[in-house]
Design a protein around this motif. Structure first.
Motif, short mmCIF file in Angstrom:
data_model
loop_
_atom_site.label_atom_id
_atom_site.label_comp_id
_atom_site.label_asym_id
_atom_site.label_seq_id
_atom_site.Cartn_x
_atom_site.Cartn_y
_atom_site.Cartn_z
N ARG A 12 -27.08 -16.91 -48.29
CA ARG A 12 -27.00 -15.55 -47.77
C ARG A 12 -26.36 -14.70 -48.85
O ARG A 12 -25.32 -15.07 -49.40
CB ARG A 12 -26.15 -15.53 -46.50
N VAL A 16 -27.29 -8.52 -44.73
CA VAL A 16 -27.41 -9.70 -45.57
C VAL A 16 -28.88 -9.87 -45.92
O VAL A 16 -29.76 -9.56 -45.13
CB VAL A 16 -26.91 -10.94 -44.78
N LEU A 17 -29.12 -10.33 -47.12
CA LEU A 17 -30.47 -10.78 -47.49
C LEU A 17 -30.38 -12.26 -47.78
O LEU A 17 -29.39 -12.73 -48.32
CB LEU A 17 -30.94 -10.07 -48.77
N MET A 18 -31.43 -12.99 -47.45
CA MET A 18 -31.46 -14.37 -47.90
C MET A 18 -31.90 -14.34 -49.36
O MET A 18 -32.67 -13.45 -49.77
CB MET A 18 -32.46 -15.21 -47.09
#
Lengths: 373, 364
Positions: free
Chosen positions: A208, A240-242
């Protein structure tokens, strides 16, 4: 107390330089002194305007003289560096980070003009491990202390800052733990990482990623300089970005690497001057790290303007990163094939696919590599 | 006249649909040709009536006759593709999903939960196991609140945590309003390559109080298996005997956030991999808590990974309220222990009741 004479360390760096430029643009601030071992870039010097640049090594006791003669009342220590190669090797980076901080704090402790201290730190102090909670608050005890490098420097710096505030409780200290910065002009390891055509990731892990737009970072530093907001604050954008998602958004291709080979690949990219990721930063790619920014919003009173995804998209647009693979087109081709197969089934009219398919293909006008038809 | 027109349309429409094996259209193939014959026969009668009314205007008669012929083909347009469009819709749904994934246009929360992936990939993968293999029956779904935070506490068994995965499907598919169960899992899961990443994307997180309280506080349905490895890795001889319920951390999380505790009893999971032995040294070598021996594993190799098709029951018990205690109750260890015991007793009794009603582990 409004700041009148501000000393900013690390002005050759982007964050320090931008802050000095913003403070110099404010006539209410009498003097802005920028300190670094290397002069800022020409462009940065132009933007810094009336700010004065003092070329001095903060490891040198001379820094104390600068502070006392200029009657500095606010010190912003923004020179924390995570680039071993830029600093001239890992041991040099540690020297600059830790010994430089010690000297600066010693000078501040002696000074009777300094009335506020702002320290740039990093969320790397929390480490990254599978045994950590999903989000770190300012009081979370890390399960795995960073083993070395940049993060260990930051842990040591924070330790010295804590003992400084014990010795000088009259000086309010703001410690800002920044997440990784990104933005169209951000010159960070993360920006280099996502600019690689093929992005190495750890096989079987998807971290994450929480980011902060570089302009938000400057705004936070500026606010900490202007207002008296003592304490430790996590500074990061919402959302959040993966890691895999971010790579896709940048139009890059992931290259999954088995875990045992990761340090090795890290060394290669470092040698090739592609990405300056230290081994403990590579661990971030395994587990990721997300911090709780409630305290930043409530106590510090700052709302980041960009979310993580927006900041990242701004970076992608600003860098004009072109997709490596025209995945949309592959999907179009797959779709038209599937529809054609569908209509080739007995009892299906053949007209609709003939209409759809060329339309799907003609709408593609991306300039990237054209896949084999 | 118009009435006959409508029947013509329907007749023609059905005639076109038949080859696609429409659900209700089976008896119709034979009557339709006859209707078609009627359609063909009707127009001559129609103009006859028309001429009777409008007099000598032959042009209109002809035109009316012509549309009659077209009417037969036009409905074939909107009606005939209605069947393929179902398949087409499926294709375009998959394509949309792929586009979304490849462009990274989806959102995850700070725990890494990816609802898009969960809905479209993870749950569909688990569903056949839930519906066909274990034929899970749920009891007491009305006890799970439709919204707001709640803590689901269940017994753990089965060597591999399939019981947890089936509970995820149960709380999504069998509740009147689908909910995403956010499970609290062991750190072992998150350290394992592959599993950890998928577990995060499915919405699960590390079993620790900060995460539990954060999820419960934001109104999520949280699942916890407090027996942990002691429960899931117990020998087949100890089946349906609840182990110690952790240290009551889940109760204090529920008390702090004031959410109800829902006892959940799972029957059937004990029989999927009957653990008759344990290879301790291999487990230590692999860094896992146990290395099970079942009648089929490791004897039959990968085939031993196929779970036995036991019949499952998942019963959600009546919620135990925690918002009636005084603030600070979470810091009263005696109260926490008592509440833990109450939940444990509740589940154990329900298990006994379900078991006594079950005749056969595989047939139910």
């Amino acid at each position: 107390m409004a700041p009148s004479v501000v000393l900013v360390t690390g002005v050759a760096g982007q964050l320090g330089g931008e802050l000095a430029a913003r403070l110099a643009a404010d006539p209410a601030i009498e003097r802005v002194l920028g300190v670094d071992t290397t002069p800022p870039s020409r462009d940065m010097r132009r933007r810094m305007g009336r700010a004065e640049f003092v070329r001095v090594d903060i490891r040198n006791p001379l820094i104390g003289k600068v502070i006392s003669t200029a009657k500095v009342d606010t010190v912003v220590h923004a020179s924390l560096s995570g680039h071993p190669s830029a600093a001239g090797g890992r041991s040099m980076m540690m020297e600059m980070n830790v010994i430089g901080t010690m000297q600066l704090l010693a000078a501040c402790q002696k000074s009777d003009t300094v009335g506020r201290l702002v320290v740039r730190s990093t969320t790397s102090v929390y480490g990254a491990s599978p045994r950590d909670p999903a989000t770190f608050t300012e009081t979370t005890e890390p399960k795995a202390l960073p083993p070395g490098g940049y993060a260990k420097d930051a842990v040591e710096i924070e330790g010295y800052v804590r003992s400084f505030s014990r010795r000088r409780p009259d000086i309010p200290v703001t410690t800002l733990r920044f997440v990784n910065l990104i933005g169209p002009r951000a010159d960070t390891a993360f920006a280099h990482y996502f600019s690689l055509p093929v992005v190495p990731v750890v096989l079987g892990y998807d971290a994450r990623v929480q980011l902060l737009h570089a302009e938000d970072a400057v705004a936070v530093l500026e606010r900490a300089t202007r207002e008296e907001l003592p304490g430790v604050f996590n500074v990061g954008a919402d959302g959040v970005l993966m890691l895999s998602q971010a790579v896709r958004r940048a139009g890059r291709v992931t290259l999954p690497i088995p875990e045992p080979l990761v340090p090795w690949v890290g060394r290669i990219t470092r040698r090739a001057r592609l990405v300056d990721f230290s081994p403990e930063q590579m661990r971030l790619l395994n587990y990721g790290r997300v911090v709780d920014t409630t305290k930043l919003k409530t106590e510090f009173g700052f709302e980041p303007r960009w979310t993580t995804a927006q900041a990242f998209d701004d970076f992608v647009a600003g860098r004009a990163l072109r997709p490596m693979l025209d995945t949309d087109r592959y999907v179009d081709v797959a779709e038209s094939l599937a529809l054609r197969a569908l209509h080739a089934l007995p009892g299906q009219g053949a007209a609709p696919p003939a209409e759809r398919e060329p339309a799907a293909i003609e709408t593609r006008n991306t300039p990237a590599l054209t896949p084999v038809r | 006249m118009r009435m006959t027109d409508v029947t013509e349309r329907n007749g023609m429409g059905d005639a076109e649909v038949i080859p696609l094996r429409g659900a209700g259209g089976r008896p119709r193939p034979r009557p339709t040709p006859r209707r078609r014959g009627v359609v063909g026969a009707q127009p001559p009668g129609e103009p006859a009536g028309g001429t009777g009314a409008s007099g000598t205007d032959g042009g209109i008669v002809d035109e009316q006759g012509a549309p009659g012929g077209e009417v037969a083909t036009i409905p074939a347009g909107p009606l005939a593709p209605s069947q393929p469009s179902e398949l087409e819709a499926a294709v375009s749904e998959v394509v949309d999903f792929l586009r979304r994934r490849l462009a990274g246009r989806y959102s995850v929360d700070e725990f890494g939960f990816d609802p898009d992936l969960n809905e479209n990939v993870i749950l569909p993968v688990l569903r056949p196991l839930y519906e066909r293999w274990f034929r899970v029956e749920t009891i007491g779904v009305e006890n799970v609140p439709a919204h707001g935070g709640a803590l689901l506490v269940a017994n753990h068994s089965g060597t591999l945590p399939l019981d947890a995965l089936m509970t995820v499907v149960a709380t999504h598919d069998d509740l009147p309003t689908p909910r995403n169960l956010r499970m609290l899992a062991a750190d072992l899961v998150f350290g394992m390559p592959g599993f950890g990443a998928v577990a995060r994307k499915a919405g699960h997180t590390l079993a620790c109080n900060p995460d539990a309280e954060k999820l419960l506080g934001s109104g999520e349905l949280v699942g916890v298996w407090p027996e942990g490895f002691k429960g899931i890795g117990k020998a087949y001889a100890d089946r349906y005997k609840l182990q110690r319920f952790g240290r009551g951390g889940f109760v204090s999380a529920a008390l702090r956030t004031g959410v109800p505790i829902i006892p959940c009893s799972i029957v059937g999971a004990e029989e999927i991999y009957p653990k008759i032995g344990d290879l301790g040294p291999i487990a230590r070598l692999l860094g896992v808590p146990y290395f099970p021996i079942t009648p089929t594993w490791p004897l039959l190799g990968p085939l031993g990974l196929v779970p036995l098709p036991s019949k499952w029951y998942i019963e959600f018990g009546e919620p135990i309220r925690t918002d009636e205690f005084e603030p600070g109750a979470a810091d009263d260890p005696m109260l926490v222990f008592n509440l833990t015991d109450q939940v444990r007793e509740n589940i154990q009794q329900t298990l006994y009741r379900l078991l006594s009603g079950r005749r056969n582990a595989f047939l139910g």
